[in-house]
Scaffold this motif. Structure first.
Motif, PDB file in Angstrom:
ATOM      1  N   GLU A 274       0.857  -1.189   0.000  1.00  0.00           N
ATOM      2  CA  GLU A 274       0.000   0.000   0.000  1.00  0.00           C
ATOM      3  C   GLU A 274       0.893   1.240   0.000  1.00  0.00           C
ATOM      4  OE1 GLU A 274      -3.175   0.496  -0.183  1.00  0.00           O
ATOM      5  OE2 GLU A 274      -4.020  -1.529   0.087  1.00  0.00           O
ATOM      6  N   THR A 275       0.527   2.192  -0.782  1.00  0.00           N
ATOM      7  CA  THR A 275       1.192   3.494  -0.687  1.00  0.00           C
ATOM      8  C   THR A 275       0.611   4.255   0.492  1.00  0.00           C
ATOM      9  OG1 THR A 275      -0.418   4.489  -2.202  1.00  0.00           O
ATOM     10  CG2 THR A 275       1.618   3.605  -3.170  1.00  0.00           C
ATOM     11  N   GLN A 276       1.367   5.205   1.027  1.00  0.00           N
ATOM     12  CA  GLN A 276       0.886   5.981   2.169  1.00  0.00           C
ATOM     13  C   GLN A 276      -0.363   6.773   1.802  1.00  0.00           C
ATOM     14  OE1 GLN A 276       3.945   5.894   1.070  1.00  0.00           O
ATOM     15  NE2 GLN A 276       5.488   5.755   2.703  1.00  0.00           N
ATOM     16  N   LYS A 277      -1.330   6.680   2.700  1.00  0.00           N
ATOM     17  CA  LYS A 277      -2.559   7.459   2.568  1.00  0.00           C
ATOM     18  C   LYS A 277      -2.685   8.353   3.785  1.00  0.00           C
ATOM     19  CE  LYS A 277      -4.847   3.796  -0.055  1.00  0.00           C
ATOM     20  NZ  LYS A 277      -5.987   2.850  -0.112  1.00  0.00           N
ATOM     21  N   GLN A 278      -3.169   9.543   3.575  1.00  0.00           N
ATOM     22  CA  GLN A 278      -3.216  10.479   4.689  1.00  0.00           C
ATOM     23  C   GLN A 278      -4.532  11.242   4.689  1.00  0.00           C
ATOM     24  OE1 GLN A 278       0.068  13.149   4.154  1.00  0.00           O
ATOM     25  NE2 GLN A 278      -0.981  14.409   2.634  1.00  0.00           N
TER      26      GLN A 278
ATOM     27  N   TYR B 167      -2.112  13.507   8.760  1.00  0.00           N
ATOM     28  CA  TYR B 167      -1.833  12.256   9.477  1.00  0.00           C
ATOM     29  C   TYR B 167      -1.985  11.104   8.501  1.00  0.00           C
ATOM     30  CZ  TYR B 167      -1.957  14.741  13.921  1.00  0.00           C
ATOM     31  OH  TYR B 167      -1.689  15.602  14.965  1.00  0.00           O
ATOM     32  N   ALA B 168      -1.068  10.142   8.585  1.00  0.00           N
ATOM     33  CA  ALA B 168      -1.133   8.945   7.758  1.00  0.00           C
ATOM     34  C   ALA B 168      -2.131   7.960   8.356  1.00  0.00           C
ATOM     35  CB  ALA B 168       0.243   8.299   7.641  1.00  0.00           C
TER      36      ALA B 168
ATOM     37  N   TYR C 196      -2.864   4.525   9.418  1.00  0.00           N
ATOM     38  CA  TYR C 196      -1.999   3.385   9.716  1.00  0.00           C
ATOM     39  C   TYR C 196      -2.727   2.064   9.691  1.00  0.00           C
ATOM     40  CZ  TYR C 196      -4.033   3.370  14.410  1.00  0.00           C
ATOM     41  OH  TYR C 196      -4.889   3.330  15.458  1.00  0.00           O
TER      42      TYR C 196
ATOM     43  N   ASP D 184      -8.326   7.995   2.017  1.00  0.00           N
ATOM     44  CA  ASP D 184      -7.254   8.891   1.569  1.00  0.00           C
ATOM     45  C   ASP D 184      -7.829  10.251   1.158  1.00  0.00           C
ATOM     46  OD1 ASP D 184      -4.668   9.652   0.943  1.00  0.00           O
ATOM     47  OD2 ASP D 184      -4.818   8.930  -1.128  1.00  0.00           O
TER      48      ASP D 184
END
Length: 795
Positions: free
Chosen positions: A601-605, A618-619, A621, A676
């Motif tokens: 997974e790519t970072q989602k924030q 904030y990411a 998690y 996201d």
């Protein structure tokens, strides 16, 4: 140097006399202005100063001598400085005023009474309208305002120039004796040298007048003037020239008498008169008459075509220029360089007229020219061949037309397709068959399809036919070679022209998914390399290739594709499932899929703003993280946070939920999972309530705890006439809405919170509603019909 001749002695003795005259003039000016308290120079008018300046110039004194003479009469240096400034101002103003045209390099000037041409533009428009736009050859010569043929005053005086009254002659004597004379020819034809008898010069050339004047000066004291070894020379020049009057008659645009310079020529006079009349005048028979005798006939074509100015002679006073009527004119149009109307003189042929037009155009049909000639009753058409041009004599009113060559080739053949040099070729000896044409085109390409080629041939009736043959057999000599004809077009097909374009496609977790052209012996690893390699989240151990089923079968297959799976490492080493290590080759139209790892997974924030302890990005998690978890991560809410106004935005839209319920009951359905780019905004408490829509005064007011929905409507002036009262609703600051509820005769209005917006919708426009005039018309019709029915019943 002292001289003993009479003229030099006269000049020497006249110097003190001029100084005395200047002092007397200054003294007279002083007597006129002596009674004034201010400076004597200030009391002089501009006219007085100008007269003083002219007299000082005429006296021949230098500025130093004039200043010394003025100071001896009591003028101060200030007076002299003021006088100098005033003289300079007057000279500057006089130089800016319009004067006669003067050439400063020679001192020669035009007379001021010369005729001027002022209607060239109107004449140009008139000429352009002549003969429906087809120009008369030569008429444009006199439309150009920059080509006035005015004489050049900078040239030396021609030796053949004839002197006449009003000419001015300048004599400069230098050497052992000096002197300078400016002599003007009087109306009786003489010039007057001081202390000498008049010299008659009218009617003489400037060279003859010079000899006569020098001879008279020798008699007056200039011994040996102009003779070798005397040491004294004389230079006689013509300074200001006179004007002469010329009359133009006949077929000119503006006949009349014109005043021109005595240096003027015939072309100069013709330009002033607008040139020959394009409709009736001759451009080739222009007579110059002097003393009732024709001295020259001008043919303007000589000047236009060959720049020959032999007939552009200098005019004399009372000369007459007569433009005759034209005798023969013809039209020459079509593919010539200068289509126009040309004037023809006796003895000239059609070839001469063609030369006037600049000859044939580049794409002219030269074999014949079409002629339309007037007869006594009607028109007659004729054809003049190229051999007749030298002898054919045009007649008045002839119209000649030069056609254009055909857009055809007399010996062209073409080859296209899979040959090395496709294009056009000449049908000629040595290039007459298909095999010879392919050899001239440097042979076939490697992709040539030799089983079939085609020739498109033009029949005698201009229709086209297709000839197909086996090119391979023809080249091997198994069949006879095919002779070619004019306009044949040979096409050699390529094997690529006979099939679908080949390509392969790669999709999924590669850096550049794309569809690219297929090449033979391409492997999956090659295709992945061309696609930029794997992405970070790619799953190399699961590669799929989907392939079309090409083989035909007796029945209908249940499967539509063939699917192959591979395991590939990051170094693009391919191993088939089952442990074999053979290389898999791609085929046209294969599609390669590169899968993504299930846990990658790519970072989602998400973003949280407003009244929280630690706002920011904030990411996410966990896949199970919700709004309440995010509030805990940011350290909770600040005391001034207004939870009822909290908004959650997802993909630009406001998601209506109540943060109070989420805080109080984390297990409620309003506690959404985070996605996201979600944005949670928690504002401070708003003290404003807004009213919009169908109210009399849309506005915003402060929130009041004891106010109801109707109280806020009253603050806005109440409903308008077109308000939908039962559809009024409230938009809360968190995005949620609540409408008015109605049951029987009971109406329940929504609750209003701080930051809310009260909206009252408008009623839709009734476009089908009848106007008062339409109602009256309908009632009148119904009344008429009713009366008619009653009458019918009563009968």
């Amino acid at each position: 140097m002292r001289t003993t001749d009479k003229l030099s002695r006269y000049i020497f003795l006249s110097g003190p006399f001029r100084i005395g005259l200047l002092l007397l003039m200054l003294s007279g000016t002083y007597l006129v202005t002596a009674q004034a308290p201010r400076s004597r120079v200030d009391q002089l008018s501009d006219e007085d100063v100008q007269n003083f300046y002219k007299r000082a110039q005429a006296s021949g004194l230098s500025e130093v001598q004039i200043e010394q003479a003025a100071m001896s009469q009591g003028y101060t240096l200030d007076d002299i400085a003021k006088m100098r400034r005033r003289i300079n101002d007057i000279r500057a103003s006089s130089s800016s005023s319009p004067k006669s045209q003067t050439i400063t390099t020679t001192g020669r000037s035009f007379p001021t009474d010369l005729s001027r041409r002022t209607d060239s533009l109107a004449t140009s428009r008139a000429r352009r309208d002549t003969n429906r736009g087809l120009p008369v050859f030569g008429a444009s010569l006199f439309e150009n305002a920059n080509l006035s043929f005015e004489p050049n005053l900078r040239i030396a005086t021609p030796k053949s120039y004839v002197v006449g009254p009003d000419d001015e002659i300048r004599i400069d004597i230098s050497g052992a004796s000096t002197g300078e004379f400016q002599l003007k020819v009087t109306p009786d034809g003489t010039v007057k040298v001081p202390n000498l008898a008049p010299v008659f010069v009218a009617g003489l050339t400037i060279e003859q007048a010079e000899q006569r004047i020098i001879s008279r000066l020798r008699q007056g004291g200039y011994q040996g003037l102009g003779q070798a070894g005397s040491g004294t020379t004389a230079n006689v020049t013509l300074t200001n020239i006179r004007s002469i009057r010329i009359t133009l008659v006949g077929e000119v645009v503006r006949p009349g008498t014109y005043t021109i310079s005595s240096l003027g020529t015939a072309f100069n006079a013709l330009y002033l008169a607008g040139g020959p009349n394009p409709q009736t005048g001759s451009f080739r028979k222009i007579n110059i008459i002097r003393g009732n005798r024709v001295i020259r006939t001008i043919d303007l074509y000589d000047f236009i075509l060959r720049a020959d100015q032999r007939d552009n002679i200098r005019l004399q006073d009372q000369d007459v220029i007569r433009v005759a009527d034209y005798e023969t004119r013809v039209e020459l149009t079509g593919q010539v360089r200068r289509p126009a109307i040309f004037e023809v003189l006796p003895g000239e042929t059609l070839k001469t007229v063609l030369g006037f037009a600049g000859g044939f155009g580049d794409d002219a049909y030269r074999a014949s020219i079409t002629l339309r000639r007037n007869t006594a009753r009607e028109l007659r058409i004729a054809t003049i061949t190229e051999e007749q041009l030298n002898t054919f004599v045009p007649q008045r009113g002839d119209k000649y037309f030069v056609g254009k060559i055909l857009e055809r080739y007399e010996n062209r053949i073409q080859v296209a397709g899979a040959v090395m040099r496709p294009g056009d070729y000449a049908l000629e000896p040595g290039l007459e068959t298909v095999k010879q044409l392919i050899a001239r085109a440097e042979g076939l390409r490697k992709d040539a399809f030799t089983n079939r080629a085609t020739i498109i041939r033009e029949r005698a009736d201009m229709d086209r036919e297709n000839l197909s043959f086996d090119l391979g057999k023809l080249l091997r000599g198994e069949v006879a070679d095919i002779p070619l004809q004019r306009q044949d077009s040979l096409t050699v097909f390529s094997i690529r022209d006979l099939r679908e374009a080949y390509y392969v496609t790669i999709e999924g977790a590669v850096n550049r998914p794309d569809t690219i052209a297929y090449v033979s012996n391409m492997s999956v690893a090659d295709l992945i390399a061309q696609a930029g390699g794997f992405q970070e989240g790619a799953k190399p151990n699961l590669i799929e290739v989907a392939r079309r089923i090409r083989q035909d079968s007796a029945g209908i297959r249940t499967t539509m594709l063939e699917v192959y799976r591979f395991s590939i490492d990051r170094n693009l080493q391919i191993t088939a499932v089952g442990g074999s290590s053979r290389e898999f080759q791609l085929q046209p139209f294969d599609i390669v899929y590169v899968r993504t790892s299930a846990n990658y997974e790519t970072q989602k924030q998400v973003t949280i703003l407003g009244e929280v302890m630690q706002p920011g990005n904030y990411a996410i998690y966990s896949r199970e993280e919700r709004i309440s978890d995010l509030i805990k991560r940011v350290g909770g809410l600040k005391p001034e946070a207004y939870m009822a106004g909290a908004q959650l935005r997802r993909q630009g839209q406001v998601i209506g939920n109540d943060l109070r319920n989420i805080i109080n009951e984390p297990g409620s359905e309003e506690n959404l999972l985070l996605q996201d780019r979600d944005t949670l905004s928690i504002p401070r408490r708003s003290e404003i309530v807004s009213m919009q829509g169908a109210v009399l005064n849309p506005s915003s007011v402060s929130f009041k705890t004891d106010y109801s929905f109707d109280d806020y409507l009253s603050e806005a002036g109440g409903f308008t006439d077109n308000a939908r009262k039962n559809k009024a609703y409230v938009v809360y600051p968190n995005g949620r809405k609540d409408r008015t509820h109605k049951f029987l005769f009971f109406t329940s209005r929504p609750h209003v919170e701080p930051g809310s917006t009260v909206i009252v919708p408008f009623k839709p426009l009734d476009t089908n509603r009848l106007t008062p005039g339409e109602r009256i018309g309908i009632f009148s019709l119904l009344a008429t019909v009713s009366i008619a029915l009653v009458n019918v019943i009563l009968r």
